[in-house]
Design a protein around this motif. Structure first.
Motif, PDB file in Angstrom:
ATOM      1  N   ALA A 248      -0.420  12.400 -11.077  1.00 16.63           N
ATOM      2  CA  ALA A 248      -1.498  11.506 -11.494  1.00 16.63           C
ATOM      3  C   ALA A 248      -1.085  10.041 -11.345  1.00 16.63           C
ATOM      4  O   ALA A 248      -1.854   9.228 -10.817  1.00 16.63           O
ATOM      5  N   VAL A 249       0.103   9.693 -11.785  1.00 14.13           N
ATOM      6  CA  VAL A 249       0.500   8.273 -11.718  1.00 14.13           C
ATOM      7  C   VAL A 249       0.826   7.870 -10.279  1.00 14.13           C
ATOM      8  O   VAL A 249       0.668   6.712  -9.895  1.00 14.13           O
ATOM      9  N   ARG A 250       1.247   8.849  -9.494  1.00  7.65           N
ATOM     10  CA  ARG A 250       1.544   8.568  -8.097  1.00  7.65           C
ATOM     11  C   ARG A 250       0.277   8.168  -7.332  1.00  7.65           C
ATOM     12  O   ARG A 250       0.332   7.386  -6.368  1.00  7.65           O
ATOM     13  N   ALA A 251      -0.862   8.701  -7.780  1.00  8.68           N
ATOM     14  CA  ALA A 251      -2.106   8.502  -7.039  1.00  8.68           C
ATOM     15  C   ALA A 251      -2.492   7.020  -6.927  1.00  8.68           C
ATOM     16  O   ALA A 251      -3.044   6.605  -5.914  1.00  8.68           O
ATOM     17  N   ASP A 252      -2.214   6.233  -7.963  1.00 12.81           N
ATOM     18  CA  ASP A 252      -2.537   4.803  -7.869  1.00 12.81           C
ATOM     19  C   ASP A 252      -1.343   3.953  -8.300  1.00 12.81           C
ATOM     20  O   ASP A 252      -1.475   2.979  -9.044  1.00 12.81           O
ATOM     21  N   LEU A 253      -0.193   4.373  -7.798  1.00 12.52           N
ATOM     22  CA  LEU A 253       1.070   3.715  -8.154  1.00 12.52           C
ATOM     23  C   LEU A 253       1.027   2.217  -7.886  1.00 12.52           C
ATOM     24  O   LEU A 253       1.395   1.402  -8.746  1.00 12.52           O
ATOM     25  N   ASP A 254       0.570   1.844  -6.694  1.00 11.68           N
ATOM     26  CA  ASP A 254       0.645   0.435  -6.298  1.00 11.68           C
ATOM     27  C   ASP A 254      -0.291  -0.441  -7.122  1.00 11.68           C
ATOM     28  O   ASP A 254       0.086  -1.537  -7.550  1.00 11.68           O
ATOM     29  N   GLU A 255      -1.509   0.047  -7.346  1.00 14.86           N
ATOM     30  CA  GLU A 255      -2.452  -0.727  -8.163  1.00 14.86           C
ATOM     31  C   GLU A 255      -1.908  -0.903  -9.576  1.00 14.86           C
ATOM     32  O   GLU A 255      -1.953  -2.006 -10.133  1.00 14.86           O
ATOM     33  N   ALA A 256      -1.408   0.187 -10.141  1.00 13.73           N
ATOM     34  CA  ALA A 256      -0.890   0.110 -11.514  1.00 13.73           C
ATOM     35  C   ALA A 256       0.295  -0.850 -11.574  1.00 13.73           C
ATOM     36  O   ALA A 256       0.464  -1.596 -12.537  1.00 13.73           O
ATOM     37  N   ALA A 257       1.111  -0.814 -10.533  1.00  4.92           N
ATOM     38  CA  ALA A 257       2.281  -1.691 -10.510  1.00  4.92           C
ATOM     39  C   ALA A 257       1.854  -3.152 -10.399  1.00  4.92           C
ATOM     40  O   ALA A 257       2.373  -4.020 -11.115  1.00  4.92           O
ATOM     41  N   ALA A 258       0.895  -3.430  -9.533  1.00  2.62           N
ATOM     42  CA  ALA A 258       0.453  -4.814  -9.344  1.00  2.62           C
ATOM     43  C   ALA A 258      -0.165  -5.358 -10.628  1.00  2.62           C
ATOM     44  O   ALA A 258       0.109  -6.485 -11.051  1.00  2.62           O
ATOM     45  N   ARG A 259      -0.977  -4.526 -11.253  1.00  5.61           N
ATOM     46  CA  ARG A 259      -1.639  -4.924 -12.499  1.00  5.61           C
ATOM     47  C   ARG A 259      -0.601  -5.255 -13.565  1.00  5.61           C
ATOM     48  O   ARG A 259      -0.671  -6.295 -14.227  1.00  5.61           O
ATOM     49  N   ARG A 260       0.389  -4.395 -13.711  1.00  9.14           N
ATOM     50  CA  ARG A 260       1.383  -4.608 -14.759  1.00  9.14           C
ATOM     51  C   ARG A 260       2.330  -5.752 -14.409  1.00  9.14           C
ATOM     52  O   ARG A 260       2.795  -6.485 -15.272  1.00  9.14           O
ATOM     53  N   ARG A 261       2.577  -5.901 -13.101  1.00 16.35           N
ATOM     54  CA  ARG A 261       3.462  -6.991 -12.685  1.00 16.35           C
ATOM     55  C   ARG A 261       2.860  -8.339 -13.084  1.00 16.35           C
ATOM     56  O   ARG A 261       3.572  -9.245 -13.559  1.00 16.35           O
ATOM     57  N   SER A 262       1.556  -8.474 -12.915  1.00 14.74           N
ATOM     58  CA  SER A 262       0.963  -9.775 -13.236  1.00 14.74           C
ATOM     59  C   SER A 262       0.922  -9.992 -14.752  1.00 14.74           C
ATOM     60  O   SER A 262       1.083 -11.116 -15.234  1.00 14.74           O
ATOM     61  N   LEU A 263       0.769  -8.892 -15.511  1.00 18.49           N
ATOM     62  CA  LEU A 263       0.824  -9.029 -16.978  1.00 18.49           C
ATOM     63  C   LEU A 263       2.236  -9.436 -17.423  1.00 18.49           C
ATOM     64  O   LEU A 263       2.405 -10.261 -18.322  1.00 18.49           O
ATOM     65  N   VAL A 264       3.231  -8.860 -16.768  1.00 20.59           N
ATOM     66  CA  VAL A 264       4.620  -9.221 -17.111  1.00 20.59           C
ATOM     67  C   VAL A 264       4.889 -10.681 -16.744  1.00 20.59           C
ATOM     68  O   VAL A 264       5.544 -11.415 -17.507  1.00 20.59           O
ATOM     69  N   ASP A 265       4.364 -11.119 -15.607  1.00 23.61           N
ATOM     70  CA  ASP A 265       4.533 -12.531 -15.235  1.00 23.61           C
ATOM     71  C   ASP A 265       3.970 -13.440 -16.329  1.00 23.61           C
ATOM     72  O   ASP A 265       4.579 -14.448 -16.696  1.00 23.61           O
ATOM     73  N   ARG A 266       2.819 -13.038 -16.828  1.00 26.56           N
ATOM     74  CA  ARG A 266       2.186 -13.824 -17.880  1.00 26.56           C
ATOM     75  C   ARG A 266       3.062 -13.851 -19.142  1.00 26.56           C
ATOM     76  O   ARG A 266       3.224 -14.893 -19.781  1.00 26.56           O
TER      77      ARG A 266
END
Lengths: 378, 378
Positions: A248-266
């Motif tokens: 399940a998490v593999r299915a949208d790995l990149d989107e989830a990563a990008a979303r969380r990466r920008s939250l971490v940047d913040r």
């Protein structure tokens, strides 16, 4: 004190919120896979099919063969078994084990069973020097090398591709600990042994993954056992749910990563504005969802407790457990502050609003803890 | 071939049909206890409360203190840890380990790590000689003694009270393996260490119980770990469900035992009428729900498969696993037939009709397997 509805869980490292599909999979497999998969009757064969399917699914994500993937009672057990049996299988080559300085305690402890391991130091960002690692691996009498793909406490990603190149050249098997990365980023296929942690990607705890390339010899480490990596077997429902969650998490790995990466940047940017704080770990070569910072003049536990009261669950490096109150060996190896440490690991479901509310509360919580400790006007 | 609705599961030893309350408990604890119980925040504390409650419930059934009970990744792990750490804690006394000849493989293997164990033989019914056990325990240099409360393969109950008396007199801690008995009969409090198996009483697999009286010293067996009996922790939902199931089966233990005992009596009588059969184990001093018999001129696996086709799941001693095709060491130690073996372990839900249908089918299944092997007219 704890307004249940509004809790924000930001301590998802090593134990993420259970993925809804994992919950469903546990249920299904409790009904279909309760029997012992080693038995020969229909109920046993049905359980065996579930676990074989789970191995196949995990193998597909890892780029491995089904028969190279096994389930263990947990991530810790997988690491321990990989180090002990991997080293024992190379007894002829020697008994030295090369490790990164910030590997998990389970790796360091298992390596110490064979003598003093060769610890390759990390820099202040938590990254091992790839050259130093290569040199250590090429030394004489090396049985095994171990390097984590990414550090779960501080998020720093390690140069596993280069480490594997060096290990291959030296004929030394490399154990890659993907316990903090699998399910969050793509794990390169540059490993001979690999351990991973379902609880870290939204699967259940109580099950781990151990993969070993067919070319790697895992020696028996005790009296004969048909499944030495999981004596007595693992829970079929938990293993099945682990695989379902990974798919399940593999299915949208990149989107989830990008979303969380920008939250971490913040978070990184906002936290840097708090007085007397050190943001820890590699700002670029890091996991998308993990960020760690340390506050001067603050006790990590006290801050965790203060934030908990405000409705936010956070971690505090490896130090933040009720049982282990020692300073984190990871932070110590990096030469950064080991106290006043807070770790945020965002779930896939963490929202910008969650982060906003956390950032609104954090400075006040830090001030209050400092005041209580008698640290004023800093 | 497999009429799903009419399956009768008679292979409940070590892996019983999941108790409905256990299923419900897993679900509840997946929602309430998914977090790491070692963390300090509300989610962690909630998980810790669930596991502490589970320890308390199991302790109450065992007549132990809550802090004496721990969960492990499984029964096998509990036995291994009890033997290894129990013996290491008595290193000053010596390194000999006394065991019954029909102990679980995990006990025998763990004992062998310390050298050749002193094996006390069993008679043809599978019972150790209490005098011989007492004598062995009183020998010099004995670190630990281990005796199962009852043998899960053949059902024979061991004289654990007398063994404990002798062990106490000699100052040797006694490990009682209650893996096949807890949840089915009352387990006497005559133990210093105790291991038990939730999957055997209708709880989930993937979790075990290890109890150690406070007076017993369990030595560290490796580098420091706050929870060496369960490195990395156990699944809170599985532990919670194990305790819930134990409480449930405890509530009507005697009625369930009486009901199953009479069904087993019926099976014993009927099976004795099949030609060339040996009913194995103590006819009186036995578990209420287990019965084992061996057929001459029959391959155990073939019979399991034949019965499976007819809709009945049965076991075949320790030999009947896809991975271990060796003859059962239990049957060998008893000096009885090790082949053609079938084990029946009744669930609490097994009905007289289930048993009647099984007994109607068994003689034909045995004949067909014998015919296929070319054994005619016997």
């Amino acid at each position: 004190m704890e307004a249940a509805g509004s809790r924000v869980h930001l301590d998802n490292g090593g134990r993420a919120v259970l993925h809804p599909l994992a919950r469903q999979a546990v249920l299904q497999a409790l009904d279909d896979g309760w029997a012992d998969p080693r038995r020969l009757h229909a109920e046993g064969r049905r359980a065996a099919r579930l676990i074989d399917g789970a191995r196949e699914a995990v193998a597909a994500v890892l780029g491995a063969r089904t028969e190279e993937v096994r389930f263990t009672p947990g991530h810790t057990a997988a690491l321990h078994r990989a180090v002990v049996a991997g080293a024992a299988g190379r007894r002829r080559a020697g008994d030295r084990i090369v490790v990164g300085a910030t590997e998990r305690a389970a790796v360091l402890h298992a390596a110490e069973l064979a003598g003093e391991p060769v610890k390759v130091p990390v820099d202040v960002l938590g990254r091992v020097d790839a050259e130093a690692f290569a040199e250590a691996v090429a030394g004489s009498g090396v049985a095994l090398a171990a390097l984590q793909h990414a550090n779960g406490e501080v998020g720093t990603v390690q140069p596993v591709e280069r480490a594997h190149e060096a290990a291959r050249a030296a004929g030394v098997p490399l154990l890659v600990d993907a316990g903090a990365s699998l399910g969050h980023v793509v794990v390169p296929g540059t490993w001979d042994l690999l351990a991973a942690d379902p609880a870290d990607w939204g699967g259940p705890s109580g099950v781990g993954v151990l993969a070993a390339r067919q070319r790697v010899r895992l020696a028996a480490t005790g009296p004969e056992d048909p499944e030495p990596w999981a004596p007595g077997g693992v829970s079929v429902p938990l293993a099945f749910a682990a695989a379902v969650a990974l798919q399940a998490v593999r299915a949208d790995l990149d989107e989830a990563a990008a979303r969380r990466r920008s939250l971490v940047d913040r978070i990184r940017a906002a936290v840097a504005d708090v007085p007397d704080v050190e943001v820890v770990g590699d700002p670029d070569g890091r996991l998308p969802h993990v960020v760690t910072f340390s506050f001067l003049y603050v006790d990590g536990e006290a801050l965790v407790t203060e934030l908990d009261r405000e409705g936010f669950a956070v971690g505090s490096g490896s130090a933040c457990t009720a049982s282990t109150l020692e300073p984190s060996h990871v932070l110590a190896a990096m030469g950064v502050l080991t106290h006043g440490n807070v770790r945020i690991a965002l779930d896939r479901t963490t929202t910008p609003d969650d982060v906003g509310r956390f950032l609104a509360v954090l400075p006040g919580a830090v001030s209050r803890v400092r005041e209580r400790l008698g640290v004023h006007g800093l």
